[in-house]
Structures are given as structure tokens and as C-alpha cells.
Write an enzyme that holds these catalytic residues in place. Sequence first.
Site, PDB file in Angstrom:
ATOM      1  N   ASP A 202       0.507  -1.100   0.070  1.00 45.89           N
ATOM      2  CA  ASP A 202       0.031  -0.033   0.052  1.00 45.89           C
ATOM      3  C   ASP A 202       1.089   1.060  -0.355  1.00 45.89           C
ATOM      4  O   ASP A 202       1.620   1.250  -0.149  1.00 45.89           O
ATOM      5  CB  ASP A 202      -1.331   0.176   1.156  1.00 45.89           C
TER       6      ASP A 202
HETATM    7  C1  BGC Z   1      -5.459   3.254   0.193  1.00 44.64           C
HETATM    8  C2  BGC Z   1      -5.518   1.835  -1.245  1.00 44.64           C
HETATM    9  C3  BGC Z   1      -4.950   2.482  -2.517  1.00 44.64           C
HETATM   10  C4  BGC Z   1      -4.247   3.496  -2.660  1.00 44.64           C
HETATM   11  C5  BGC Z   1      -3.567   4.086  -3.812  1.00 44.64           C
HETATM   12  C6  BGC Z   1      -3.979   3.566  -0.433  1.00 44.64           C
HETATM   13  O1  BGC Z   1      -3.588   5.318   0.711  1.00 44.64           O
HETATM   14  O2  BGC Z   1      -5.123   2.596   1.210  1.00 44.64           O
HETATM   15  O3  BGC Z   1      -6.486   1.086  -0.431  1.00 44.64           O
HETATM   16  O4  BGC Z   1      -5.661   1.811  -3.326  1.00 44.64           O
HETATM   17  O5  BGC Z   1      -4.271   4.141  -1.488  1.00 44.64           O
HETATM   18  O6  BGC Z   1      -4.588   5.018  -3.819  1.00 44.64           O
END
Ligand code: BGC
Length: 760
Positions: A269
Site C-alpha cells: 500500500d
Molecule cells: C489505500 C489503498 C489505495 C491506495 C492507492 C491507499 O491509501 O489504502 O486502498 O488503493 O491508497 O490510492
Amino acid sequence: MSASTQPWLDAGKPIEERVAGLLSAMTREEKVAQMVQISYSIITPERADEWARLGVGSVLHCLGDDARRIQRLATGNRLGIPVLFGIDAIHGHGIHNGATVFPTQLALAASWNPANAERMAAVTAKEVAAEGLHWTFSPVLCLGRDPRWGRVDETFGEDPYLSGKMGAATVRGYQGESPASSDRIVACAKHYIAYGESTGGRDSYDSAVSMRMVRDVFLPPFEEAVKAGVHTVMAGYEPVDRVPCSAHRELLRDVLKGELGFKGFVVTDWMNVLSLHTRHKMAANLEEASRIALEAGNDMIMTTPEFYESTLALLARGEVAESQIDEAVTRILNIKFLAGLFDNPDKVKTLPLSEDPAAKDAEAVYNCEAHRKENLEIARECLVLLKNGTVGGSPALPIAGQKPATAEGGASAGRRVRRIAVIGPNADSVRAQFGDWTFFTHPTPHYDAVPTFRVDTMLDGLKKLAGERGVGVIYEKGCDATDPSVQWIAKARKAAKKADAVFVFVGDTLPQTGEAHDRANLELTGMQNELVEALSADCRKRGVPLVSVLVNGKPLEFGRVAEASDAVVETFNSGTHGGIAAAEAIFGAFNPSGRLPISFPRTTGQIPVYYNQIPGWHEGKYHDCDRTPLFAFGEGLSYTEFRYDSVSLSKDAARAGETVLVNVTLTNAGDREGTETVQVYAADLLASIVTPVKELKAFARVTVPAGATVTVGVPLPTDSLSLVGIDGRRVLEPGEFAILAGHDSRDQSLLSARLTVTAG
Ligand code: BGC
């Protein structure tokens, strides 16, 4: 470039061989660059272009001409490896203002119909692919067990079984037979794992769960997604039992890639690697963080671009093995081949939009008529009727107009009304109706954005249906959704007094929900409770129904609203046509069939209220709160009445590997056809560990004509009765099980049969 000088371009060869051939042609720098994912939202275009020239593996949050420019640069490199573009298309390709916005995952789960998830994902895939993007960070397979958490709207609710079924269907919808098709994309199961279980519902905070709990409760939806062929998995932000997911070798290498046999790649993430140094303080510097992440089994690194230099330095000093890099890059390239990036020219869009003859066709795909139709059909099944009391001797809902309904509009039975009042802060709010993960919130918040396409708010929907039926509509906002100093309650009461039925739309709005928007208090904000109670007092005096329609990301404290209302309809975040779907339900054009995928607490302090708790709590309740949730998992009414006559099993004893049929006899005792979701739960009556009071094991949706009795056979594999024992291994323990079937998870709604699981 041709297949003679670059043999991996030969589409006739097996992918494994092509990947190996390409890998052997790559320099260390090119390999490590493939592991990097940059975000276009936090970088200058010039810097993004430099990354493209370096051969960056993936770019996220990049649309339109920007993506095409980057792809042009990347494919112009020595090896010409295309960029894999990722996007958060969470309930539709919502970041693109103009694309279809579907009901959120939580709303979808209320349909208890995996086919809806598959349809939503297939349409989303078309719209994402039309943009030239390849990969969505969806579905979310975290469980929504603590509604304080900001991201409950993104989950399929609180239950592992329902989440697994909906999640697997979503994966199939995105990827189809193959994500190499021009209209399919790669899915990503996230956030691995137990991210929703963070203490106190605090986003990204510690999930204090054991590996036994991980395997028992949180892993099953991911297992379903892996079985459905999901090609990527995202490692969560949070520590599980104090080890951050992206540093968790056992979770990533042993369980996911080993036991589950996951062949795709793991993406971290956002800034997970940097966080090992800055937030989690497990790594003294970025090099150490990069080494930990590599060893744990992350393959692609989201938004820690420093990983590139760090890893090259580690390689130069021999502190990480090149084989580790090769393993990650092999997994990434494998997906790039599987996604058609080397073979399907549709997948590699490099021409500027203005010069691309195909761009016009692509533009026509977003929110096209066919997609709008599918969206509305899905939205209808997501509505949950939670209460429908009687007023003046007849049910509050549905209502009927002065004119008979059109053929398209469906039945006209119901309470006759001449004028309705539509009141409340969420009656005409696109933002509240959409919820998180659209152009309003991502990649950066633009709460004032204006949709470039037609959205049917709740008010729009009611005006349309009322117009067709000769019913007048008066609208008053009544109060602000959040600000207690902004209210027009007196005006709203005055308007409501002119109506034969009053509809009040309450809930939450942006930014009360979403990532990093957790709530300590789930009480309705602004003057919403006061508004509903004032309207209720007036309606009760006049003998006209007050119907509350909930427009909300997740369960809130709706006790006062439920008490004050004659009927309650839950819509969650219902997307572009949520207003039409709700109005159709209100006018009885279809019979609501949604069921709650999550339990609603009476008060925030009652959390957790999920249904599948373990026994043993002294008194089983808080001293100052009722025993039961306000609304329980599985609840939901319709305009007819279902009666469960009996439940029996095709056999009383079964072994591992066998499937028992749970035969349920069900009568539609009302006067209207309806769809019932038969829910099958099981309780292990004696086990080696403490097991939940009941757990959902199967369900079946069945449409029953008015007055008819049907017998539904719901298959129950005995293996689904297994548990994860004290040694962390899944085992089916012989013994007695109560098999419970009925309308919802509450004891009083379930009939019981006894199954003996025999050894061997
Ligand atoms: C979130 C993810 C997301 C990623 C990209 C993160 O902050 O937890 O769910 O896919 O950002 O936007």
C-alpha cells in the site's frame, strides 16, 4: 522491435518462456525500476517522464493524455516494456468524472447477490480499459466489523463468507476469462490482511489479532479471491500483531504465496516501505526498509520511489540477492504478459487523445446507456427496507399516486397520495449519495467538483416518479448534514404539513467517511435527529406516514430515527441512479429484496455488534444498553411476508468432503411476488476452541410468487464447518452442529436442524 531480436514478443511462445527471456535481457536498473510504482498525483509531470524513461513498472492515478504520454515514453525505451497503469476504480471508474458510479461495495453486499458484483466489475473494467488503464485496486476484502472505521463503506460488510462470495465474483467481473481482453482489467484483492480490524477502528493502526484469527476469520475471503484467479494482492498498512503487513514474511511468503499458491504479485500500500522507517520505526533508513520489504515478499512498491536507489545500493554491496529481485520482477512481468500488454495493441495507448481515432469510441463507453441501465438494475437490489409500520391501518410503504403507474413503472398498489414532502440534507446531495472514491475525494479532495453527467439524486428520482403518477413534490432541506448552526426545521415542518406522506433523507456526507476519516461518535450530526423527531411529531398528529431514507456510508446511530419513523429504507451510497431506485421502491415499482451485510449498533459504545461473536460475555450485554443491535446482519423486509415452515437435512450425518442439502420450506404469505434470501448458519456445539455462536455458511436467493410454497435446497459442504485449531491448522472436528436456516441472523428468525459430522 521484432520477435527475431526480442523473442519475448513472440506471442506463440509460453508466457513463462517469454518472461524468462525478457528478464535475462534486463539490467539490474531495469529490473528494479519494474518494481517501482509512482503516483501521478504527487509528482511533477517532468519527474514522471523521467521515471517512464527509466522503465518504471507502474503508475497510478494517471488518466487521459498524461497516461498516454507516459506510455509513449516507456514503450520507446530500449526494451519497450509497457507501463502497467493502476487506478482506484472502487465502485466504478469514479475518479474519472464522467464514468459510471455504482453503489459502494457495502451497498452491493446488501443485495446478497454475487452476480451484481460481477456485473459492476465487468462494466467498470470496460470503462477503465477504455481509458488505457489496466489494473484496479479492488475488491476490498477487509471485514467491516467496527463502524467507527472510516473505510467500512468499502467493505462487503462484516461476514467472511459473504465477503468471499462477493469478492470472488468481483474478481471474475474485472478479469473475465483473461485480463488480456480489450475490455477486461487486472483485479487486486486488498488489504491483506485484517486491516479493518485495527484497534478502535483507527485506520492503519495496529490489528491486534493472532495468526490463528487471521487464518480463521480474515483469510477466507482472500482464499476465495485467489481461487477466482485474482492476479494481484495489496499488503495492508497496518501491523498485524505488531508486524506491519509489508514486513510480514509469514503472511506474504508462507501463507499467501506458499499455502494459498498465489502466483500473481504483491503490491504494497501507499508508502508502506517508507513507513517501515518513518512511522513504524523498524528500519533505521530506507535501505533497511527496502531490504525488509523485499525479504518479506513484496513485489511492487507503491510510492516509495527511494526503493530504487536503495535496492541498487543493496545489490551492489551484495546485501540482497539478485534472485530476490528476479522473483519479484518475474511475477510482475508475468502479469504484464497475462494482461495483454505485449500482445494486445488496445492495451498500450500511446497516441494523444486528439490523434487517436479510437478515443471517441472510448469516450462513448463511459456512463453509456447500457451501463446506466445495469447500474440502475443493480441499485434496485441494493436497497434494504428496514421498517414498514402501519399508519391508519395500512403499511407506510409503498405509496401510489393518483394516476395508475405506467407499464414500465410497475404495480400501482399502495397508499394513495396527492403530494409528498421531500426533506433532509441528503435528499439532493450527490456527494452523500456517491460516498468515497469518486472525483469528489480522489486522488485529492474536490468537494466542490461538478459531475459532468446526469446524476439522479433522491429528490430527482422522487420528482420523476411522482411526476409520472400525478403526485406533487415539495422539497425543503431542513438542516445541514453536519453543521448544527445551519437549520431550517420550521420551514421543513411547514412544508411537510402540506403533504400526505413525508420522506426525510438523513445520514452522513463527505468527509465523514473514507480513509483517515474514522469517527469516535456515530451519532447523527447537525440537527438531523431533531429534524426527524419534529417531523415525526407533526406526522403522528396528522396521521400521515414519516419515512426515513438513509443515505450513509456505513452504520450510524439510527435509533432515534428508527423510533420516530413509520418506515425506514437503507440506501447506503447508491451511485448515479440511487435516487431512481429509491423512488421506485417507495412507489412500489419493485419489491425491495436487500438484506443488511452488517449489523447496526444502537450506540457507538455497543460496538462490536457483529453477529458472529463468541459466547461467554458475562450478562451478554452492557449494563446500560440493550442486548441486541438496532438492526442485525441479514435483516431486511419486503412488501410481502415470508414464512419459514421447516428446515431439514438431506442426511443427518456426513463426513469431510461431503455436501449436505439444507432443505428449507418457505411460503410467500403475502399478496405480492418477492425475493427472499434464505440464510444458512451453523453453530459448532462442542469444539476444541471457543467458536462463534453462529456463522453464515451458505445462502440462496429465491423468487416466490404470492401465496406459493417452495422448497429450496441449499448446499452445505461439511468442510465449511471446519475451524482453525489451537495449532493454527484448519481442521474439521467430528461432532454435532446446529444448522440454522431462516430470514436473518437473529435467533428468533432461524429454524434449526442437527447434523453429525463423523470422523474419517
Ligand atoms: C489505500 C489503498 C489505495 C491506495 C492507492 C491507499 O491509501 O489504502 O486502498 O488503493 O491508497 O490510492
